[in-house]
Write a protein that holds these residues in place. Sequence first.
Motif, PDB file in Angstrom:
ATOM      1  N   THR A   1       0.857  -1.192   0.000  1.00 50.23           N
ATOM      2  CA  THR A   1       0.000   0.000   0.000  1.00 50.23           C
ATOM      3  C   THR A   1       0.887   1.234   0.000  1.00 50.23           C
ATOM      4  N   ASP A   2       0.264   2.357  -0.133  1.00 48.87           N
ATOM      5  CA  ASP A   2       1.002   3.613  -0.029  1.00 48.87           C
ATOM      6  C   ASP A   2       0.892   4.201   1.368  1.00 48.87           C
ATOM      7  N   GLY A   3       0.365   3.419   2.303  1.00 55.22           N
ATOM      8  CA  GLY A   3       0.151   3.915   3.654  1.00 55.22           C
ATOM      9  C   GLY A   3       1.444   4.063   4.437  1.00 55.22           C
ATOM     10  N   PRO A   4       1.374   4.782   5.527  1.00 57.22           N
ATOM     11  CA  PRO A   4       2.558   5.001   6.370  1.00 57.22           C
ATOM     12  C   PRO A   4       2.869   3.764   7.217  1.00 57.22           C
ATOM     13  N   PRO A   5       4.062   3.712   7.786  1.00 63.26           N
ATOM     14  CA  PRO A   5       4.381   2.635   8.723  1.00 63.26           C
ATOM     15  C   PRO A   5       3.423   2.650   9.911  1.00 63.26           C
ATOM     16  N   TRP A   6       3.188   1.460  10.476  1.00 67.33           N
ATOM     17  CA  TRP A   6       2.314   1.366  11.641  1.00 67.33           C
ATOM     18  C   TRP A   6       2.848   0.326  12.612  1.00 67.33           C
ATOM     19  N   VAL A   7       2.449   0.495  13.874  1.00 64.46           N
ATOM     20  CA  VAL A   7       2.820  -0.442  14.945  1.00 64.46           C
ATOM     21  C   VAL A   7       1.596  -0.639  15.827  1.00 64.46           C
ATOM     22  N   GLN A   8       1.384  -1.879  16.244  1.00 70.44           N
ATOM     23  CA  GLN A   8       0.307  -2.199  17.177  1.00 70.44           C
ATOM     24  C   GLN A   8       0.901  -2.987  18.339  1.00 70.44           C
ATOM     25  N   ALA A   9       0.562  -2.602  19.552  1.00 70.16           N
ATOM     26  CA  ALA A   9       1.046  -3.280  20.762  1.00 70.16           C
ATOM     27  C   ALA A   9      -0.046  -4.189  21.305  1.00 70.16           C
ATOM     28  N   TYR A  10       0.384  -5.357  21.807  1.00 75.62           N
ATOM     29  CA  TYR A  10      -0.572  -6.257  22.449  1.00 75.62           C
ATOM     30  C   TYR A  10       0.142  -7.103  23.491  1.00 75.62           C
ATOM     31  N   PRO A  11      -0.564  -7.411  24.582  1.00 73.31           N
ATOM     32  CA  PRO A  11       0.049  -8.190  25.663  1.00 73.31           C
ATOM     33  C   PRO A  11       0.124  -9.667  25.295  1.00 73.31           C
ATOM     34  N   VAL A  12       1.050 -10.362  25.940  1.00 67.24           N
ATOM     35  CA  VAL A  12       1.173 -11.815  25.788  1.00 67.24           C
ATOM     36  C   VAL A  12       0.934 -12.426  27.150  1.00 67.24           C
ATOM     37  N   PRO A  13       0.053 -13.430  27.320  1.00 62.31           N
ATOM     38  CA  PRO A  13      -0.726 -14.009  26.234  1.00 62.31           C
ATOM     39  C   PRO A  13      -1.705 -12.995  25.659  1.00 62.31           C
ATOM     40  N   PHE A  14      -2.069 -13.228  24.407  1.00 63.68           N
ATOM     41  CA  PHE A  14      -2.929 -12.301  23.689  1.00 63.68           C
ATOM     42  C   PHE A  14      -4.247 -12.097  24.428  1.00 63.68           C
ATOM     43  N   ASP A  15      -4.619 -10.839  24.569  1.00 60.15           N
ATOM     44  CA  ASP A  15      -5.880 -10.465  25.215  1.00 60.15           C
ATOM     45  C   ASP A  15      -6.505  -9.367  24.364  1.00 60.15           C
ATOM     46  N   GLU A  16      -7.504  -9.719  23.597  1.00 60.26           N
ATOM     47  CA  GLU A  16      -8.110  -8.768  22.661  1.00 60.26           C
ATOM     48  C   GLU A  16      -8.601  -7.503  23.350  1.00 60.26           C
ATOM     49  N   ASP A  17      -9.055  -7.628  24.592  1.00 58.42           N
ATOM     50  CA  ASP A  17      -9.561  -6.460  25.315  1.00 58.42           C
ATOM     51  C   ASP A  17      -8.459  -5.462  25.654  1.00 58.42           C
ATOM     52  N   ASN A  18      -7.204  -5.913  25.714  1.00 56.41           N
ATOM     53  CA  ASN A  18      -6.085  -5.025  26.048  1.00 56.41           C
ATOM     54  C   ASN A  18      -5.209  -4.694  24.852  1.00 56.41           C
ATOM     55  N   CYS A  19      -5.642  -5.055  23.658  1.00 54.67           N
ATOM     56  CA  CYS A  19      -4.912  -4.708  22.434  1.00 54.67           C
ATOM     57  C   CYS A  19      -5.047  -3.201  22.202  1.00 54.67           C
ATOM     58  N   CYS A  20      -4.005  -2.595  21.760  1.00 51.57           N
ATOM     59  CA  CYS A  20      -4.055  -1.165  21.442  1.00 51.57           C
ATOM     60  C   CYS A  20      -4.321  -0.979  19.957  1.00 51.57           C
ATOM     61  N   ASP A  21      -4.918   0.134  19.597  1.00 49.86           N
ATOM     62  CA  ASP A  21      -5.090   0.465  18.189  1.00 49.86           C
ATOM     63  C   ASP A  21      -3.722   0.671  17.557  1.00 49.86           C
ATOM     64  N   ALA A  22      -3.640   0.460  16.270  1.00 50.30           N
ATOM     65  CA  ALA A  22      -2.382   0.687  15.555  1.00 50.30           C
ATOM     66  C   ALA A  22      -2.049   2.175  15.568  1.00 50.30           C
ATOM     67  N   GLU A  23      -0.770   2.463  15.698  1.00 48.95           N
ATOM     68  CA  GLU A  23      -0.277   3.838  15.660  1.00 48.95           C
ATOM     69  C   GLU A  23       0.468   4.033  14.338  1.00 48.95           C
ATOM     70  N   PHE A  24       0.140   5.087  13.622  1.00 47.98           N
ATOM     71  CA  PHE A  24       0.736   5.385  12.325  1.00 47.98           C
ATOM     72  C   PHE A  24       1.648   6.594  12.449  1.00 47.98           C
ATOM     73  N   ALA A  25       2.787   6.568  11.763  1.00 46.25           N
ATOM     74  CA  ALA A  25       3.709   7.703  11.766  1.00 46.25           C
ATOM     75  C   ALA A  25       4.568   7.636  10.510  1.00 46.25           C
ATOM     76  N   GLU A  26       5.412   8.631  10.325  1.00 47.72           N
ATOM     77  CA  GLU A  26       6.268   8.686   9.135  1.00 47.72           C
ATOM     78  C   GLU A  26       7.354   7.624   9.130  1.00 47.72           C
ATOM     79  N   THR A  27       7.771   7.177  10.317  1.00 45.86           N
ATOM     80  CA  THR A  27       8.821   6.163  10.413  1.00 45.86           C
ATOM     81  C   THR A  27       8.419   5.117  11.443  1.00 45.86           C
ATOM     82  N   LEU A  28       9.003   3.926  11.342  1.00 45.22           N
ATOM     83  CA  LEU A  28       8.707   2.888  12.331  1.00 45.22           C
ATOM     84  C   LEU A  28       9.124   3.289  13.748  1.00 45.22           C
ATOM     85  N   PRO A  29      10.297   3.903  13.958  1.00 46.93           N
ATOM     86  CA  PRO A  29      10.625   4.308  15.332  1.00 46.93           C
ATOM     87  C   PRO A  29       9.610   5.275  15.934  1.00 46.93           C
ATOM     88  N   LEU A  30       9.125   6.224  15.147  1.00 49.10           N
ATOM     89  CA  LEU A  30       8.108   7.154  15.660  1.00 49.10           C
ATOM     90  C   LEU A  30       6.816   6.412  15.991  1.00 49.10           C
TER      91      LEU A  30
END
Length: 118
Positions: free
Chosen positions: A75-104
């Motif tokens: 896609t032409d979309g920006p880099p994104w990161v999503q955080a989630y706890p282990v073991p996976f818990d859908e209720d504590n998953c965070c929305d994806a964060e988008f920025a110009e670079t992966l570190p941001l």
Amino acid sequence: MGEVGKLIERLESAPRGDFGLDHDVHVALNLSRDRLDGLKRADLPEITTSLDAALSLAERVLPGWNFSMATGVGTDGPPWVQAYPVPFDEDNCCDAEFAETLPLALCAAILRAKEQAS
């Protein structure tokens, strides 16, 4: 919106990482003093410009969490990161964060996960 939310917005809209953002993320996570006076570049890891440094920060402040990330492959979309706890818990998953670079995006995801977890 609180100070952390404002910082997340700054990370998401920044064209690139810099020392000021590195400092502000460290302050928000209670890892650095509140003022830049006398603080040198070498005093802080370059978490908003280095993916290795941002991953090290994530491991330090969010042990037991995983991160999914992509650079907009197919896609032409920006880099994104999503955080989630282990073991996976859908209720504590965070929305994806988008920025110009992966570190941001990773720094924004770290802050969002810390905010959500507290």
